[in-house]
Write a protein that holds these residues in place. Structure first.
Motif, PDB file in Angstrom:
ATOM      1  N   GLY A  11     -53.988  44.921  60.241  1.00 20.16           N
ATOM      2  CA  GLY A  11     -54.352  43.648  60.488  1.00 20.16           C
ATOM      3  C   GLY A  11     -54.408  43.240  62.123  1.00 20.16           C
ATOM      4  N   PRO A  12     -55.049  42.292  62.324  1.00 17.67           N
ATOM      5  CA  PRO A  12     -55.287  41.914  63.806  1.00 17.67           C
ATOM      6  C   PRO A  12     -54.008  41.596  64.454  1.00 17.67           C
ATOM      7  CG  PRO A  12     -56.065  40.035  62.128  1.00 17.67           C
ATOM      8  CD  PRO A  12     -55.328  41.007  61.431  1.00 17.67           C
ATOM      9  N   GLU A  13     -54.407  42.041  65.951  1.00 15.90           N
ATOM     10  CA  GLU A  13     -53.156  41.954  66.826  1.00 15.90           C
ATOM     11  C   GLU A  13     -52.628  40.267  66.858  1.00 15.90           C
ATOM     12  OE1 GLU A  13     -51.469  44.121  68.795  1.00 15.90           O
ATOM     13  OE2 GLU A  13     -52.533  45.863  67.825  1.00 15.90           O
ATOM     14  N   LEU A  30     -57.945  32.737  67.402  1.00 14.80           N
ATOM     15  CA  LEU A  30     -57.778  31.766  66.290  1.00 14.80           C
ATOM     16  C   LEU A  30     -58.884  31.068  65.827  1.00 14.80           C
ATOM     17  CD1 LEU A  30     -54.097  30.248  67.674  1.00 14.80           C
ATOM     18  CD2 LEU A  30     -54.697  32.295  65.737  1.00 14.80           C
ATOM     19  N   THR A  31     -60.081  31.273  66.532  1.00  9.80           N
ATOM     20  CA  THR A  31     -61.157  30.363  66.057  1.00  9.80           C
ATOM     21  C   THR A  31     -61.694  30.839  64.582  1.00  9.80           C
ATOM     22  OG1 THR A  31     -62.141  30.763  68.300  1.00  9.80           O
ATOM     23  CG2 THR A  31     -63.686  30.169  66.433  1.00  9.80           C
ATOM     24  N   GLY A  32     -61.697  29.594  63.850  1.00 12.19           N
ATOM     25  CA  GLY A  32     -62.199  29.993  62.643  1.00 12.19           C
ATOM     26  C   GLY A  32     -60.920  29.969  61.640  1.00 12.19           C
ATOM     27  N   LEU A  68     -52.400  28.808  56.122  1.00 12.83           N
ATOM     28  CA  LEU A  68     -53.585  29.437  56.582  1.00 12.83           C
ATOM     29  C   LEU A  68     -53.355  30.859  57.045  1.00 12.83           C
ATOM     30  CD1 LEU A  68     -54.142  26.418  59.222  1.00 12.83           C
ATOM     31  CD2 LEU A  68     -55.498  26.741  57.209  1.00 12.83           C
ATOM     32  N   CYS A  69     -52.440  31.431  56.432  1.00 16.56           N
ATOM     33  CA  CYS A  69     -52.171  32.938  56.526  1.00 16.56           C
ATOM     34  C   CYS A  69     -51.856  33.262  57.914  1.00 16.56           C
ATOM     35  CB  CYS A  69     -53.129  33.717  56.159  1.00 16.56           C
ATOM     36  SG  CYS A  69     -53.379  33.700  54.353  1.00 16.56           S
ATOM     37  N   LEU A  70     -50.878  32.520  58.853  1.00 16.07           N
ATOM     38  CA  LEU A  70     -50.402  32.366  59.971  1.00 16.07           C
ATOM     39  C   LEU A  70     -48.982  32.036  60.081  1.00 16.07           C
ATOM     40  CD1 LEU A  70     -53.206  30.521  62.200  1.00 16.07           C
ATOM     41  CD2 LEU A  70     -53.105  32.976  61.804  1.00 16.07           C
ATOM     42  N   HIS A  71     -48.245  32.958  61.038  1.00 18.17           N
ATOM     43  CA  HIS A  71     -46.839  32.712  61.127  1.00 18.17           C
ATOM     44  C   HIS A  71     -46.647  32.626  62.715  1.00 18.17           C
ATOM     45  CE1 HIS A  71     -42.540  33.209  60.217  1.00 18.17           C
ATOM     46  NE2 HIS A  71     -42.483  34.018  61.275  1.00 18.17           N
ATOM     47  N   TRP A  72     -46.042  31.583  63.048  1.00 21.82           N
ATOM     48  CA  TRP A  72     -45.560  31.389  64.610  1.00 21.82           C
ATOM     49  C   TRP A  72     -44.215  31.615  64.443  1.00 21.82           C
ATOM     50  CZ3 TRP A  72     -47.938  27.122  67.594  1.00 21.82           C
ATOM     51  CH2 TRP A  72     -49.392  26.954  67.802  1.00 21.82           C
ATOM     52  N   ARG A  73     -43.666  32.244  65.571  1.00 18.00           N
ATOM     53  CA  ARG A  73     -42.319  32.450  65.961  1.00 18.00           C
ATOM     54  C   ARG A  73     -41.987  32.621  67.485  1.00 18.00           C
ATOM     55  NH1 ARG A  73     -40.738  38.106  66.335  1.00 18.00           N
ATOM     56  NH2 ARG A  73     -42.355  39.623  66.121  1.00 18.00           N
ATOM     57  N   LEU A  74     -40.909  32.400  68.090  1.00 14.29           N
ATOM     58  CA  LEU A  74     -40.572  32.629  69.356  1.00 14.29           C
ATOM     59  C   LEU A  74     -39.932  34.035  69.530  1.00 14.29           C
ATOM     60  CD1 LEU A  74     -40.413  30.684  71.772  1.00 14.29           C
ATOM     61  CD2 LEU A  74     -37.938  30.500  71.144  1.00 14.29           C
ATOM     62  N   ILE A  97     -48.130  34.493  67.558  1.00 15.85           N
ATOM     63  CA  ILE A  97     -48.827  33.920  66.262  1.00 15.85           C
ATOM     64  C   ILE A  97     -49.360  35.093  65.242  1.00 15.85           C
ATOM     65  CG2 ILE A  97     -50.628  32.381  65.401  1.00 15.85           C
ATOM     66  CD1 ILE A  97     -50.551  30.793  68.164  1.00 15.85           C
ATOM     67  N   GLU A  98     -48.628  35.377  64.606  1.00 12.60           N
ATOM     68  CA  GLU A  98     -48.950  36.629  63.530  1.00 12.60           C
ATOM     69  C   GLU A  98     -49.929  36.320  62.491  1.00 12.60           C
ATOM     70  OE1 GLU A  98     -44.942  39.275  64.334  1.00 12.60           O
ATOM     71  OE2 GLU A  98     -45.001  37.384  62.597  1.00 12.60           O
ATOM     72  N   PHE A  99     -50.869  37.322  62.005  1.00  8.89           N
ATOM     73  CA  PHE A  99     -51.555  36.892  61.042  1.00  8.89           C
ATOM     74  C   PHE A  99     -50.851  37.614  59.648  1.00  8.89           C
ATOM     75  CE2 PHE A  99     -54.486  36.980  64.793  1.00  8.89           C
ATOM     76  CZ  PHE A  99     -55.021  35.935  64.619  1.00  8.89           C
ATOM     77  N   LEU A 100     -50.914  36.754  58.847  1.00  8.77           N
ATOM     78  CA  LEU A 100     -50.294  37.088  57.472  1.00  8.77           C
ATOM     79  C   LEU A 100     -51.494  37.766  56.662  1.00  8.77           C
ATOM     80  CD1 LEU A 100     -47.660  34.130  56.693  1.00  8.77           C
ATOM     81  CD2 LEU A 100     -47.503  36.441  57.899  1.00  8.77           C
ATOM     82  N   PRO A 101     -50.948  38.899  55.958  1.00  8.71           N
ATOM     83  CA  PRO A 101     -52.168  39.441  54.712  1.00  8.71           C
ATOM     84  C   PRO A 101     -52.320  38.605  53.590  1.00  8.71           C
ATOM     85  CG  PRO A 101     -50.151  40.487  54.743  1.00  8.71           C
ATOM     86  CD  PRO A 101     -49.739  39.633  55.803  1.00  8.71           C
ATOM     87  N   LYS A 102     -53.465  38.346  53.284  1.00  6.77           N
ATOM     88  CA  LYS A 102     -53.498  37.382  51.853  1.00  6.77           C
ATOM     89  C   LYS A 102     -52.989  38.229  50.775  1.00  6.77           C
ATOM     90  CE  LYS A 102     -57.508  35.055  53.663  1.00  6.77           C
ATOM     91  NZ  LYS A 102     -59.121  34.661  53.289  1.00  6.77           N
ATOM     92  N   ILE A 103     -52.482  37.150  49.877  1.00  8.67           N
ATOM     93  CA  ILE A 103     -51.727  37.960  48.858  1.00  8.67           C
ATOM     94  C   ILE A 103     -52.730  38.181  47.633  1.00  8.67           C
ATOM     95  CG2 ILE A 103     -50.122  37.596  47.056  1.00  8.67           C
ATOM     96  CD1 ILE A 103     -48.746  35.488  49.127  1.00  8.67           C
ATOM     97  N   PRO A 104     -52.902  39.572  47.264  1.00  6.50           N
ATOM     98  CA  PRO A 104     -53.810  39.739  46.225  1.00  6.50           C
ATOM     99  C   PRO A 104     -53.229  39.330  44.886  1.00  6.50           C
ATOM    100  CG  PRO A 104     -52.303  41.630  46.708  1.00  6.50           C
ATOM    101  CD  PRO A 104     -52.108  40.730  47.698  1.00  6.50           C
ATOM    102  N   ILE A 105     -53.940  38.209  44.449  1.00 10.10           N
ATOM    103  CA  ILE A 105     -53.366  37.532  42.892  1.00 10.10           C
ATOM    104  C   ILE A 105     -53.700  38.056  41.914  1.00 10.10           C
ATOM    105  CG2 ILE A 105     -53.728  35.036  44.372  1.00 10.10           C
ATOM    106  CD1 ILE A 105     -56.367  34.861  42.988  1.00 10.10           C
ATOM    107  N   PHE A 106     -54.727  39.347  42.129  1.00  8.70           N
ATOM    108  CA  PHE A 106     -55.045  39.950  40.749  1.00  8.70           C
ATOM    109  C   PHE A 106     -54.147  41.155  40.461  1.00  8.70           C
ATOM    110  CE2 PHE A 106     -59.011  38.079  42.024  1.00  8.70           C
ATOM    111  CZ  PHE A 106     -59.424  37.021  40.955  1.00  8.70           C
ATOM    112  N   ARG A 107     -53.120  41.541  41.515  1.00 10.50           N
ATOM    113  CA  ARG A 107     -52.325  42.614  41.323  1.00 10.50           C
ATOM    114  C   ARG A 107     -51.275  42.155  40.440  1.00 10.50           C
ATOM    115  NH1 ARG A 107     -49.362  44.809  46.250  1.00 10.50           N
ATOM    116  NH2 ARG A 107     -47.782  43.203  45.797  1.00 10.50           N
TER     117      ARG A 107
END
Length: 172
Positions: free
Chosen positions: A33-35, A62-64, A137-143, A160-170
């Motif tokens: 995932g992105p940094e 965080l644009t978009g 929005l698939c983001l996670h903020w933490r100190l 601010i971490e980017f969370l992976p999208k949950i695969p709904i078809f699995r």
């Protein structure tokens, strides 16, 4: 009877192997995932690594992902919490330093406790923000505690971490 027990045991091993494979796939998604985005302290005063305010400038990474207005509103809530609590911490720190010789360092305990309370209130605020908006929005903020770029001191930053999208078809 012993054979039946072995069959059940083998089925449990297969389920554990499938769970391990699922965890490995999730870890791989996080790895590629992105940094994460770091929001550093921008204030003049720092008490035990916690700055008196954080940068409110919208990061381009965080644009978009999130609206700049939402980002600024969240940062203003965090900065408002710091504005309320840090001046009290600074006063207690000054009093604690003045009385440190007489109390053998025990006068610094109120500052340490107040600083810990401030960190916890910011963590609760970020948790509330995550539940309200950012997890959707698939983001996670933490100190997070990080080493300063300029010296060997530690500082608290908002990560601010980017969370992976949950695969709904699995399948479950």
């Amino acid at each position: 009877m012993m054979e039946d027990f072995d069959e059940i045991y083998e089925e449990e091993e297969e389920e554990e192997e499938e769970e391990d494979e699922g965890r490995a796939a999730e870890e791989q998604l996080l790895k590629f995932g992105p940094e994460p985005v770091l929001v550093r302290g921008a204030g003049r005063a720092t008490v035990f690594g916690l700055s008196n305010k954080f940068e409110t400038e919208f990061p381009s990474a965080l644009t978009g992902k999130v609206a700049p207005e939402e980002f600024k509103a969240s940062m203003s809530r965090v900065n408002g919490c710091l504005r309320k609590t840090l001046p009290v911490n600074v006063r207690w720190l000054l009093c604690g330093c003045l009385c440190c010789c007489c109390t053998l360092g025990l006068s610094l305990w109120p500052v340490i406790c107040l600083s810990k309370r401030t960190r916890r209130s910011i963590e609760k605020l970020l948790e509330w923000e995550n539940n309200r908006l950012y997890h959707k929005l698939c983001l996670h903020w933490r100190l997070s505690k990080r080493k300063c770029e300029t010296n060997n001191m530690m500082e608290y930053v908002i990560l601010i971490e980017f969370l992976p999208k949950i695969p709904i078809f699995r399948p479950d």
